[in-house]
Design a protein around this motif. Structure first.
Motif, PDB file in Angstrom:
ATOM      1  N   MET A   1      -6.411 -34.942   9.306  1.00  0.00           N
ATOM      2  CA  MET A   1      -6.761 -35.899   8.298  1.00  0.00           C
ATOM      3  C   MET A   1      -5.688 -36.970   8.307  1.00  0.00           C
ATOM      4  SD  MET A   1      -6.614 -37.056   4.770  1.00  0.00           S
ATOM      5  CE  MET A   1      -5.312 -36.066   4.174  1.00  0.00           C
ATOM      6  N   TYR A   2      -6.111 -38.221   8.127  1.00  0.00           N
ATOM      7  CA  TYR A   2      -5.161 -39.318   8.145  1.00  0.00           C
ATOM      8  C   TYR A   2      -5.561 -40.363   7.114  1.00  0.00           C
ATOM      9  CZ  TYR A   2      -8.774 -41.670  10.916  1.00  0.00           C
ATOM     10  OH  TYR A   2      -9.959 -42.207  11.354  1.00  0.00           O
ATOM     11  N   ILE A   3      -4.590 -41.152   6.723  1.00  0.00           N
ATOM     12  CA  ILE A   3      -4.828 -42.263   5.803  1.00  0.00           C
ATOM     13  C   ILE A   3      -4.239 -43.515   6.439  1.00  0.00           C
ATOM     14  CG2 ILE A   3      -4.435 -43.238   3.502  1.00  0.00           C
ATOM     15  CD1 ILE A   3      -4.067 -40.369   2.459  1.00  0.00           C
ATOM     16  N   LEU A   4      -5.058 -44.562   6.479  1.00  0.00           N
ATOM     17  CA  LEU A   4      -4.615 -45.863   6.953  1.00  0.00           C
ATOM     18  C   LEU A   4      -4.505 -46.799   5.766  1.00  0.00           C
ATOM     19  CD1 LEU A   4      -7.059 -46.398   9.967  1.00  0.00           C
ATOM     20  CD2 LEU A   4      -4.743 -45.444  10.028  1.00  0.00           C
ATOM     21  N   GLU A   5      -3.501 -47.661   5.799  1.00  0.00           N
ATOM     22  CA  GLU A   5      -3.440 -48.738   4.814  1.00  0.00           C
ATOM     23  C   GLU A   5      -3.938 -49.998   5.526  1.00  0.00           C
ATOM     24  OE1 GLU A   5      -0.673 -50.741   1.380  1.00  0.00           O
ATOM     25  OE2 GLU A   5       0.258 -49.356   2.814  1.00  0.00           O
ATOM     26  N   SER A  15     -10.683 -38.323   9.615  1.00  0.00           N
ATOM     27  CA  SER A  15     -10.194 -37.150  10.334  1.00  0.00           C
ATOM     28  C   SER A  15     -10.628 -37.266  11.788  1.00  0.00           C
ATOM     29  CB  SER A  15     -10.708 -35.853   9.716  1.00  0.00           C
ATOM     30  OG  SER A  15     -12.120 -35.826   9.701  1.00  0.00           O
ATOM     31  N   THR A  16      -9.877 -36.632  12.659  1.00  0.00           N
ATOM     32  CA  THR A  16     -10.138 -36.698  14.090  1.00  0.00           C
ATOM     33  C   THR A  16      -9.397 -35.576  14.797  1.00  0.00           C
ATOM     34  OG1 THR A  16     -10.007 -38.128  16.046  1.00  0.00           O
ATOM     35  CG2 THR A  16      -8.194 -38.262  14.492  1.00  0.00           C
ATOM     36  N   TRP A  17      -9.838 -35.270  16.015  1.00  0.00           N
ATOM     37  CA  TRP A  17      -9.111 -34.322  16.858  1.00  0.00           C
ATOM     38  C   TRP A  17      -8.010 -35.022  17.621  1.00  0.00           C
ATOM     39  CZ3 TRP A  17      -9.114 -29.368  16.251  1.00  0.00           C
ATOM     40  CH2 TRP A  17     -10.237 -28.707  15.776  1.00  0.00           C
ATOM     41  N   ASP A  18      -8.145 -36.333  17.832  1.00  0.00           N
ATOM     42  CA  ASP A  18      -7.204 -37.084  18.656  1.00  0.00           C
ATOM     43  C   ASP A  18      -6.744 -38.322  17.893  1.00  0.00           C
ATOM     44  OD1 ASP A  18      -5.845 -38.588  20.565  1.00  0.00           O
ATOM     45  OD2 ASP A  18      -7.358 -38.304  22.122  1.00  0.00           O
ATOM     46  N   VAL A  44      -0.320 -44.409   7.398  1.00  0.00           N
ATOM     47  CA  VAL A  44       0.661 -44.135   6.345  1.00  0.00           C
ATOM     48  C   VAL A  44       0.767 -42.646   6.017  1.00  0.00           C
ATOM     49  CG1 VAL A  44       0.583 -46.426   5.295  1.00  0.00           C
ATOM     50  CG2 VAL A  44      -1.036 -44.685   4.539  1.00  0.00           C
ATOM     51  N   TYR A  45      -0.179 -41.835   6.521  1.00  0.00           N
ATOM     52  CA  TYR A  45      -0.128 -40.397   6.258  1.00  0.00           C
ATOM     53  C   TYR A  45      -1.006 -39.681   7.272  1.00  0.00           C
ATOM     54  CZ  TYR A  45      -0.509 -35.907   3.886  1.00  0.00           C
ATOM     55  OH  TYR A  45      -0.454 -34.565   3.594  1.00  0.00           O
ATOM     56  N   SER A  46      -0.557 -38.529   7.723  1.00  0.00           N
ATOM     57  CA  SER A  46      -1.409 -37.669   8.540  1.00  0.00           C
ATOM     58  C   SER A  46      -0.966 -36.226   8.388  1.00  0.00           C
ATOM     59  CB  SER A  46      -1.367 -38.084  10.021  1.00  0.00           C
ATOM     60  OG  SER A  46      -0.100 -37.841  10.581  1.00  0.00           O
ATOM     61  N   VAL A  47      -1.901 -35.336   8.556  1.00  0.00           N
ATOM     62  CA  VAL A  47      -1.642 -33.907   8.517  1.00  0.00           C
ATOM     63  C   VAL A  47      -2.534 -33.259   9.570  1.00  0.00           C
ATOM     64  CG1 VAL A  47      -3.342 -33.414   6.700  1.00  0.00           C
ATOM     65  CG2 VAL A  47      -1.406 -31.881   7.015  1.00  0.00           C
ATOM     66  N   ARG A  53     -12.818 -27.222   9.782  1.00  0.00           N
ATOM     67  CA  ARG A  53     -13.393 -27.071   8.438  1.00  0.00           C
ATOM     68  C   ARG A  53     -12.351 -27.402   7.368  1.00  0.00           C
ATOM     69  NH1 ARG A  53     -17.023 -22.296   5.877  1.00  0.00           N
ATOM     70  NH2 ARG A  53     -16.938 -23.075   3.748  1.00  0.00           N
ATOM     71  N   GLU A  54     -11.138 -26.910   7.556  1.00  0.00           N
ATOM     72  CA  GLU A  54     -10.064 -27.182   6.604  1.00  0.00           C
ATOM     73  C   GLU A  54      -9.771 -28.686   6.528  1.00  0.00           C
ATOM     74  OE1 GLU A  54      -5.446 -26.435   7.010  1.00  0.00           O
ATOM     75  OE2 GLU A  54      -6.493 -24.559   6.521  1.00  0.00           O
ATOM     76  N   VAL A  55      -9.710 -29.331   7.686  1.00  0.00           N
ATOM     77  CA  VAL A  55      -9.440 -30.770   7.721  1.00  0.00           C
ATOM     78  C   VAL A  55     -10.572 -31.546   7.060  1.00  0.00           C
ATOM     79  CG1 VAL A  55      -9.177 -32.761   9.266  1.00  0.00           C
ATOM     80  CG2 VAL A  55      -7.937 -30.651   9.723  1.00  0.00           C
ATOM     81  N   TRP A  56     -11.804 -31.182   7.355  1.00  0.00           N
ATOM     82  CA  TRP A  56     -12.950 -31.873   6.778  1.00  0.00           C
ATOM     83  C   TRP A  56     -12.964 -31.714   5.254  1.00  0.00           C
ATOM     84  CZ3 TRP A  56     -17.369 -30.743   3.988  1.00  0.00           C
ATOM     85  CH2 TRP A  56     -18.310 -31.766   3.932  1.00  0.00           C
ATOM     86  N   GLU A  57     -12.692 -30.510   4.775  1.00  0.00           N
ATOM     87  CA  GLU A  57     -12.647 -30.278   3.325  1.00  0.00           C
ATOM     88  C   GLU A  57     -11.524 -31.082   2.673  1.00  0.00           C
ATOM     89  OE1 GLU A  57     -12.384 -26.041   2.971  1.00  0.00           O
ATOM     90  OE2 GLU A  57     -14.535 -25.763   3.329  1.00  0.00           O
TER      91      GLU A  57
END
Length: 95
Positions: A1-5, A15-18, A44-47, A53-57
């Motif tokens: 999961m990621y957040i872009l500003e 979210s993405t695999w790459d 600005v953020y990624s995990v 499933r966890e990432v999508w949720e």
């Protein structure tokens, strides 16, 4: 999961695999209709997680958050997250 500003100060959650390839897509204007009109964008953020499933949720959850709550996550202010629930009508002093 990621957040872009985005250039307009808004946040895009995805979210993405790459992540590297996906960021290149966003920055070239082919990542999404939302970000293509708000270039440039900055990560600005990624995990990461091994569970799609966890990432999508997690992504779905963050989509529903206020700007202030997303900013607290980005800033690592996890202590603020419970108090910034939508039902508390948080305000944002951001940019």
């Amino acid at each position: 999961m990621y957040i872009l500003e985005c250039s307009d100060g808004s946040y895009y959650v995805g979210s993405t695999w790459d992540l590297s390839t996906r960021l290149d897509q966003h920055m070239s204007g082919t990542g999404s209709a939302y970000t293509s009109g708000r270039l440039p964008v900055a990560l600005v953020y990624s995990v990461e997680s091994d569970s799609i499933r966890e990432v999508w949720e997690w992504e779905r959850r963050v989509h529903g958050w206020s700007r202030a709550k997303r900013r607290a996550l980005i800033d690592g202010r996890f202590d603020l997250l419970p108090g910034l629930s939508a039902n508390r009508q948080a305000t944002d002093d951001g940019p």
